[in-house]
Design an enzyme around this catalytic site. Structure first.
Site, PDB file in Angstrom:
ATOM      1  N   LYS A   1       0.848  -1.185   0.000  1.00 38.96           N
ATOM      2  CA  LYS A   1       0.000   0.000   0.000  1.00 38.96           C
ATOM      3  C   LYS A   1       0.878   1.228   0.000  1.00 38.96           C
ATOM      4  CE  LYS A   1      -3.358   2.703   2.662  1.00 38.96           C
ATOM      5  NZ  LYS A   1      -4.231   2.796   3.853  1.00 38.96           N
TER       6      LYS A   1
ATOM      7  N   GLU B   1      -9.564  12.177  12.412  1.00 32.22           N
ATOM      8  CA  GLU B   1      -8.880  10.946  12.840  1.00 32.22           C
ATOM      9  C   GLU B   1      -8.027  11.133  14.090  1.00 32.22           C
ATOM     10  OE1 GLU B   1      -6.247   7.267  10.963  1.00 32.22           O
ATOM     11  OE2 GLU B   1      -6.746   8.995   9.727  1.00 32.22           O
TER      12      GLU B   1
ATOM     13  N   ALA C   1      -2.288   4.416   7.190  1.00 30.30           N
ATOM     14  CA  ALA C   1      -3.384   5.247   6.670  1.00 30.30           C
ATOM     15  C   ALA C   1      -2.877   6.488   5.969  1.00 30.30           C
ATOM     16  CB  ALA C   1      -4.329   5.644   7.812  1.00 30.30           C
TER      17      ALA C   1
ATOM     18  N   ARG D   1      -7.056  16.916   6.301  1.00 29.04           N
ATOM     19  CA  ARG D   1      -8.064  17.959   6.062  1.00 29.04           C
ATOM     20  C   ARG D   1      -7.518  19.296   6.551  1.00 29.04           C
ATOM     21  NH1 ARG D   1      -8.927  13.436   5.001  1.00 29.04           N
ATOM     22  NH2 ARG D   1     -10.872  12.299   5.191  1.00 29.04           N
TER      23      ARG D   1
ATOM     24  N   GLU E   1     -11.322  10.997  -4.994  1.00 28.80           N
ATOM     25  CA  GLU E   1     -11.310  10.968  -3.524  1.00 28.80           C
ATOM     26  C   GLU E   1     -10.546  12.167  -2.967  1.00 28.80           C
ATOM     27  OE1 GLU E   1      -9.417   8.181  -0.036  1.00 28.80           O
ATOM     28  OE2 GLU E   1     -10.561   7.191  -1.615  1.00 28.80           O
TER      29      GLU E   1
ATOM     30  N   LYS F   1     -11.916  15.224  -0.512  1.00 26.38           N
ATOM     31  CA  LYS F   1     -11.283  15.558   0.763  1.00 26.38           C
ATOM     32  C   LYS F   1     -10.873  17.028   0.831  1.00 26.38           C
ATOM     33  CE  LYS F   1      -9.736  10.881   1.831  1.00 26.38           C
ATOM     34  NZ  LYS F   1      -8.613   9.914   1.851  1.00 26.38           N
TER      35      LYS F   1
END
Length: 401
Positions: free
Chosen positions: A146, A204, A311, A355, A384, A388
């Site tokens: 990833k 988060e 993440a 963000r 995506e 965001k």
């Protein structure tokens, strides 16, 4: 009879309105609101040590502050994505704390209407798609499983950015998350100096500590919200059922649990993710809770052990981070780092710096990223990131990129 809840709510909103660019630190969470002013002491840099000794250096500064007569001093600030870069952590001169921010439904959400912005994507959308294709090639070659690839928008305006108003808008639009504003070191501009502010509203929680209790809330797997309630629910259901997104989420949860386990005597990791939403996004979410083995383990030490999670970086971490440096055409700075606070007994909250934007005079640099795994479609990842960006754009009175 005094209604202490109403007093606390009023104080929290007052702290938000008393924030001043260049002289304050602001942080709000579902638990509390913090406003700090001035600098009593700074956590010193240590070349080449990265995060390895950051919590020890912070603890030493807090001890010095206590010996100088400060009662339960706190460290506030931000840590960048790149562990080799210096953190911006200080003990403030003054600190005020209240309960969480609560806004009435009727509160008007202001924006900086009338401000015109020139918007420059970095990289351009087509170049970002090519970067995602490079990331997918690395996954196919077995270099990593990833990688998180991001892009930025540079917005410039003839008018100076009103950071205080932008912070208030972010707080009102994102009532269930974490709103922050952090002073960053000035960047010399010819003969003058320019103040910079890291500002944002993260959904988060990286980690929090209250006594022995530890919590983390990793997010991975996302869908943009829709204004149509039926379509919005369809997207939420699709995300929760998506094998690709659930796998991506599981990788992050496993990494967070593995990093926390050595510090905890108990750790509860739910077997299934749940859904959470912001004004602009749906996310897969897992709330992890644990009990520390030792109260000497501070929230900052826990945060340093977790940073960066898959993440925001990828897995394996070192290989993903190296590929990010090759593919992304800009320095992330504090984006995908962490922001928060830690007090002298070790309690604190640290959130993932997403963000967000770096603000400077007449310019803002916005950031957004997407997790790339086998099966990712470059066009979907571009969409995506666009979704965001909307957290910051809506707070600025802009609906589209």
């Amino acid at each position: 009879m005094i209604d202490h809840q109403m007093v606390s709510e009023a104080l929290a909103e007052q702290l938000l309105h008393e924030y001043r660019t260049g002289a304050s630190f602001f942080f709000s969470s579902p638990e509390r609101t913090i406003l700090a002013k001035g600098v009593f002491a700074a956590v010193p840099e240590e070349d080449g040590s990265g995060l390895e000794h950051l919590s020890q250096r912070a603890a030493a500064v807090l001890r010095d502050a206590e010996q100088s007569g400060r009662k339960r001093p706190i460290i506030v600030g931000a840590v960048p994505f790149d562990n080799a870069k210096p953190a911006q952590l200080t003990v403030p001169d003054e600190v005020w704390c209240a309960g969480p921010l609560v806004f009435e439904q009727s509160v008007q959400k202001h924006s900086q209407q009338g401000m015109a912005y020139d918007i420059q994507p970095v990289p351009e959308p087509e170049a970002y798609i090519r970067g995602v294709e490079r990331g997918l090639a690395g996954i196919a070659a077995g270099d990593y499983s990833k990688i998180v690839l991001s892009r930025s928008l540079r917005l410039t305006s003839p008018e100076k950015i009103d950071i205080g108003r932008l912070l208030q808008n972010l707080a009102q639009h994102n009532t269930n998350g974490y709103t922050f504003a952090v002073d960053l070191p000035e960047r010399a501009k010819e003969e003058s100096h320019s103040a910079r502010t890291l500002i944002g509203a993260s959904p988060e929680l990286l980690v929090s500590r209250t006594g022995f209790r530890v919590s983390a809330n990793p997010l991975a797997g996302s869908r943009p919200r829709s204004d149509d309630p039926v379509e919005d629910q369809r997207r939420a259901d699709e995300l929760l059922a998506s094998a690709k997104d659930r796998h991506e989420h599981a990788v992050v949860v496993q990494a967070v649990a593995a990093a926390l386990k050595p510090f905890c005597r108990k750790l509860n990791v739910p077997a299934e993710p749940s859904l959470i939403s912001t004004e602009t996004m749906w996310h897969l979410s897992t709330e992890i809770n644990g009990e520390l083995t030792d109260l000497s383990i501070s929230s900052l030490e826990l945060a340093a052990a977790l940073h960066p999670t898959p993440a925001v970086c990828g897995t394996p971490t070192d290989k993903a981070r190296a590929a990010i440096k090759e593919i992304e055409p800009f320095d992330r700075g504090f984006f995908t780092g962490m922001v928060g606070w830690c007090d002298s007994v070790g309690d604190g909250e640290w959130v993932v710096t997403i963000r967000c934007a770096e603000a400077e005079d007449h310019a803002l640099r916005l950031f957004a990223g997407a997790g790339i795994v086998a099966g990712s479609r470059p066009e979907d990842e571009l969409a995506e990131t666009s979704a965001k960006f909307r957290t910051m754009l809506l707070a600025m009175g802009l609906n589209n990129e």
